[in-house]
Design a protein around this motif. Structure first.
Motif, short mmCIF file in Angstrom:
data_model
loop_
_atom_site.label_atom_id
_atom_site.label_comp_id
_atom_site.label_asym_id
_atom_site.label_seq_id
_atom_site.Cartn_x
_atom_site.Cartn_y
_atom_site.Cartn_z
N GLN A 165 -31.21 3.05 -8.29
CA GLN A 165 -30.96 4.26 -7.50
C GLN A 165 -29.62 4.17 -6.77
O GLN A 165 -28.88 5.16 -6.67
CB GLN A 165 -32.09 4.46 -6.50
CG GLN A 165 -33.44 4.80 -7.15
CD GLN A 165 -34.55 4.92 -6.13
OE1 GLN A 165 -34.34 4.65 -4.93
NE2 GLN A 165 -35.73 5.30 -6.59
N ARG A 166 -29.27 2.97 -6.26
CA ARG A 166 -27.99 2.81 -5.58
C ARG A 166 -26.82 3.00 -6.54
O ARG A 166 -25.82 3.66 -6.21
CB ARG A 166 -27.93 1.43 -4.93
CG ARG A 166 -26.65 1.18 -4.13
CD ARG A 166 -26.71 -0.14 -3.41
NE ARG A 166 -26.89 -1.22 -4.36
CZ ARG A 166 -27.09 -2.48 -4.00
NH1 ARG A 166 -27.14 -2.81 -2.72
NH2 ARG A 166 -27.24 -3.42 -4.92
N ALA A 167 -26.94 2.44 -7.78
CA ALA A 167 -25.87 2.62 -8.76
C ALA A 167 -25.73 4.08 -9.16
O ALA A 167 -24.61 4.59 -9.31
CB ALA A 167 -26.16 1.76 -9.99
N GLN A 168 -26.88 4.77 -9.30
CA GLN A 168 -26.81 6.19 -9.65
C GLN A 168 -26.18 7.00 -8.53
O GLN A 168 -25.37 7.91 -8.77
CB GLN A 168 -28.22 6.70 -9.94
CG GLN A 168 -28.27 8.15 -10.41
CD GLN A 168 -29.70 8.59 -10.72
OE1 GLN A 168 -30.63 7.83 -10.51
NE2 GLN A 168 -29.83 9.80 -11.19
N ALA A 169 -26.50 6.66 -7.27
CA ALA A 169 -25.90 7.38 -6.15
C ALA A 169 -24.39 7.13 -6.08
O ALA A 169 -23.60 8.06 -5.81
CB ALA A 169 -26.56 6.96 -4.84
N GLN A 170 -23.95 5.89 -6.35
CA GLN A 170 -22.52 5.61 -6.36
C GLN A 170 -21.80 6.37 -7.46
O GLN A 170 -20.71 6.90 -7.26
CB GLN A 170 -22.30 4.11 -6.51
CG GLN A 170 -22.73 3.28 -5.30
CD GLN A 170 -22.55 1.79 -5.53
OE1 GLN A 170 -22.18 1.37 -6.62
NE2 GLN A 170 -22.79 1.01 -4.47
N ALA A 171 -22.43 6.44 -8.67
CA ALA A 171 -21.82 7.19 -9.76
C ALA A 171 -21.70 8.67 -9.42
O ALA A 171 -20.68 9.33 -9.68
CB ALA A 171 -22.62 7.00 -11.04
N GLN A 172 -22.75 9.23 -8.80
CA GLN A 172 -22.70 10.64 -8.40
C GLN A 172 -21.62 10.87 -7.34
O GLN A 172 -20.91 11.89 -7.37
CB GLN A 172 -24.07 11.07 -7.87
CG GLN A 172 -25.15 11.12 -8.94
CD GLN A 172 -26.50 11.50 -8.36
OE1 GLN A 172 -26.65 11.63 -7.14
NE2 GLN A 172 -27.49 11.66 -9.25
N GLN A 173 -21.47 9.92 -6.40
CA GLN A 173 -20.45 10.08 -5.36
C GLN A 173 -19.05 10.03 -5.97
O GLN A 173 -18.17 10.81 -5.59
CB GLN A 173 -20.62 8.97 -4.32
CG GLN A 173 -19.67 9.08 -3.13
CD GLN A 173 -19.93 10.33 -2.30
OE1 GLN A 173 -21.05 10.82 -2.26
NE2 GLN A 173 -18.90 10.86 -1.67
N GLN A 174 -18.84 9.11 -6.94
CA GLN A 174 -17.54 9.04 -7.59
C GLN A 174 -17.23 10.31 -8.37
O GLN A 174 -16.12 10.83 -8.34
CB GLN A 174 -17.49 7.83 -8.52
CG GLN A 174 -17.51 6.49 -7.80
CD GLN A 174 -17.53 5.33 -8.75
OE1 GLN A 174 -17.56 5.52 -9.96
NE2 GLN A 174 -17.51 4.12 -8.21
N ALA A 175 -18.24 10.85 -9.09
CA ALA A 175 -18.03 12.10 -9.82
C ALA A 175 -17.73 13.25 -8.88
O ALA A 175 -16.88 14.11 -9.15
CB ALA A 175 -19.27 12.41 -10.68
N GLN A 176 -18.42 13.28 -7.73
CA GLN A 176 -18.18 14.34 -6.76
C GLN A 176 -16.77 14.24 -6.18
O GLN A 176 -16.08 15.26 -6.02
CB GLN A 176 -19.23 14.26 -5.65
CG GLN A 176 -19.13 15.39 -4.63
CD GLN A 176 -20.24 15.30 -3.59
OE1 GLN A 176 -21.06 14.39 -3.65
NE2 GLN A 176 -20.26 16.24 -2.67
N ASN A 177 -16.32 12.99 -5.89
CA ASN A 177 -14.95 12.84 -5.37
C ASN A 177 -13.91 13.26 -6.40
O ASN A 177 -12.90 13.88 -6.08
CB ASN A 177 -14.73 11.39 -4.96
CG ASN A 177 -15.59 10.99 -3.78
OD1 ASN A 177 -16.04 11.85 -3.02
ND2 ASN A 177 -15.86 9.71 -3.64
N GLN A 178 -14.14 12.95 -7.67
CA GLN A 178 -13.20 13.35 -8.72
C GLN A 178 -13.15 14.85 -8.86
O GLN A 178 -12.07 15.45 -9.03
CB GLN A 178 -13.62 12.70 -10.04
CG GLN A 178 -12.64 12.91 -11.18
CD GLN A 178 -13.06 12.18 -12.43
OE1 GLN A 178 -14.08 11.52 -12.42
NE2 GLN A 178 -12.25 12.28 -13.47
N ASN A 179 -14.32 15.50 -8.78
CA ASN A 179 -14.34 16.96 -8.86
C ASN A 179 -13.60 17.60 -7.69
O ASN A 179 -12.90 18.61 -7.83
CB ASN A 179 -15.78 17.47 -8.92
CG ASN A 179 -16.48 17.05 -10.21
OD1 ASN A 179 -15.82 16.84 -11.23
ND2 ASN A 179 -17.80 16.92 -10.16
N GLN A 180 -13.75 16.99 -6.50
CA GLN A 180 -13.05 17.53 -5.32
C GLN A 180 -11.54 17.38 -5.48
O GLN A 180 -10.77 18.28 -5.12
CB GLN A 180 -13.53 16.81 -4.06
CG GLN A 180 -14.96 17.15 -3.66
CD GLN A 180 -15.42 16.38 -2.44
OE1 GLN A 180 -14.68 15.54 -1.92
NE2 GLN A 180 -16.62 16.69 -1.98
#
Length: 415
Positions: A108-123
């Motif tokens: 779950q922590r790895a998935q949350a980190q991947a989602q955060q990185q994708a969100q930062n890239q989209n921003q």
């Protein structure tokens, strides 16, 4: 054989006279002649006779008491070993559950980190797309003041060349411009420097945000296998109450089934464990049914723990010819009525073959004959005995003469 004390109805500290009186009372009440309607009367009568035969001999009684105490100790050891194994199983189950929970949390922590990185890239992409047209042009080609300072008041073509060169290296002058054009004064250099800074606002923002927004390097996480190993070790130490490492894993208890021939010949035996390991061990003098032996370092293997021992309890398989009591073998020899009264000779089967045995006159079903040295081997090198238990049998069909004789003995007259 059942407990002889319970069969006779006496306490374990009963004296010889009390045991004899109890046997006479039981034998009289259980005699088959007085219980002809009960098919089990003869069996109970025989058991009472065997119990009295054992307890009336002080040496056999002492050995039985020692064997009984040993069996009680073995049962207590088995119960303690069983409880230790159950605690170890419970610890392993809890450790596996915690390992699964740790794996789930890490996923779950790895998935949350991947989602955060994708969100930062989209921003970041969204910020680049929303950049104003003027800022984009100034960032790529530079500002008008920068182009004027680079041109130095020359022709239109020179200004176009300066603009083209500025597009290749924003905010910097080429080597050709420095050699062909007039050298700018200090005021023009200051204006060009300020124009270069104004033409690239992203650099100013990056230079301002660098001391405040510099991310802190994350601490490396402990690998999952190491976390699981440390957790298992901690749980087992807490359950067993042993603090000093490395502690020893719980003992593994098993039961090994061996034949009577293996014990007599002291053949090697083996046992199959739950993890499909086959462990071989030697049968040695002094071993009998219920004997417990400990094999060092052959038990459970757990991380960061000393390997446990394998505790093997011997269980002798049932034999149709002999019955094992400690180191003595018991066998039943049926004899005829006339041999029981008058005596005679018979043959009995032993582990080494058929041997003759003498039947004393007036031998009852509660009497035995002991053949020395035909039992199991003891620790001191001697052997147990073969105990022959006599059983008086009647003829297959009733005999009139014997019936008349028994009536005469009972009623005192001839019929």
């Amino acid at each position: 054989m059942r407990d002889p004390y319970s069969l006779l109805g006496v306490k374990r500290d009963a004296g010889a006279d009390e045991i004899k009186a109890a046997w006479r009372s039981k034998a009289k009440s259980l005699h088959p002649d007085h219980n002809q309607d009960d098919p089990n009367a003869a069996k109970r009568f025989t058991e009472v006779g065997q119990a009295y035969d054992l307890l009336k001999d002080p040496e056999r009684r002492r050995r039985f008491d020692q064997s009984f105490d040993t069996q009680q100790t073995i049962m207590q050891q088995r119960e303690a070993a069983r409880q230790a194994e159950e605690r170890a199983k419970a610890a392993r189950a809890r450790a596996e559950a915690v390992m699964e929970e740790l794996a789930r949390a890490n996923a779950q922590r790895a998935q949350a980190q991947a989602q955060q990185q994708a969100q930062n890239q989209n921003q970041n992409q969204a910020g680049a797309a929303s950049e104003p047209a003027e800022d984009m042009v100034e960032r790529i080609f530079g500002s008008g003041a920068q182009r004027a300072a680079a041109g130095g008041g020359g022709s239109y073509r020179a200004q176009q060349q300066s603009t083209a060169q500025g597009s290749q290296h924003p905010g910097q002058q080429s080597a050709g411009q420095q050699s062909s054009g007039p050298k700018p004064n200090a005021q023009q250099q200051a204006q060009a420097s300020s124009g270069a800074r104004a033409s690239d606002p992203s650099q100013d923002q990056a230079s301002k945000a660098e001391p405040d927004e510099k991310p802190e390097a994350p601490k490396p996480a402990t690998p999952l296998p190491l976390q699981a190993i440390e957790l298992i070790s901690t749980l087992v130490r807490r359950i067993r109450g042993e603090v000093p490492p490395p502690e020893k894993a719980p003992d593994l208890t098993v039961t090994a089934s061996v034949s009577l021939e293996d014990l007599l010949e002291l053949k090697p035996s083996q046992v199959t464990l739950s993890d499909e390991r086959e462990v071989r061990f030697a049968l040695e003098p002094g071993m009998s049914d219920g004997h417990v032996l400990r094999l060092k370092g052959q038990g459970l293997r757990l991380p960061n723990m000393q390997r446990g021992d394998l505790v093997v309890t011997l269980q002798v398989r049932k034999d149709n010819r002999f019955r094992l009591e400690e180191f003595d073998l018991h066998t039943v020899l049926p004899i005829k009525l006339e041999d029981a009264v008058l005596g005679g000779e018979a043959e009995v089967e032993t582990p080494g073959g058929i041997v003759p045995v003498s039947i004393p006159a007036w031998t009852g079903s509660d009497q035995t004959a002991r053949l020395e040295g035909l039992g199991l081997q003891k620790e001191d090198g001697s052997r147990g005995d073969l105990v022959v238990e006599f059983r008086v049998l009647l003829w297959e069909k009733p005999d009139d003469k014997v019936i008349d004789l028994m009536r005469h003995m009972r009623y005192g007259l001839f019929v």
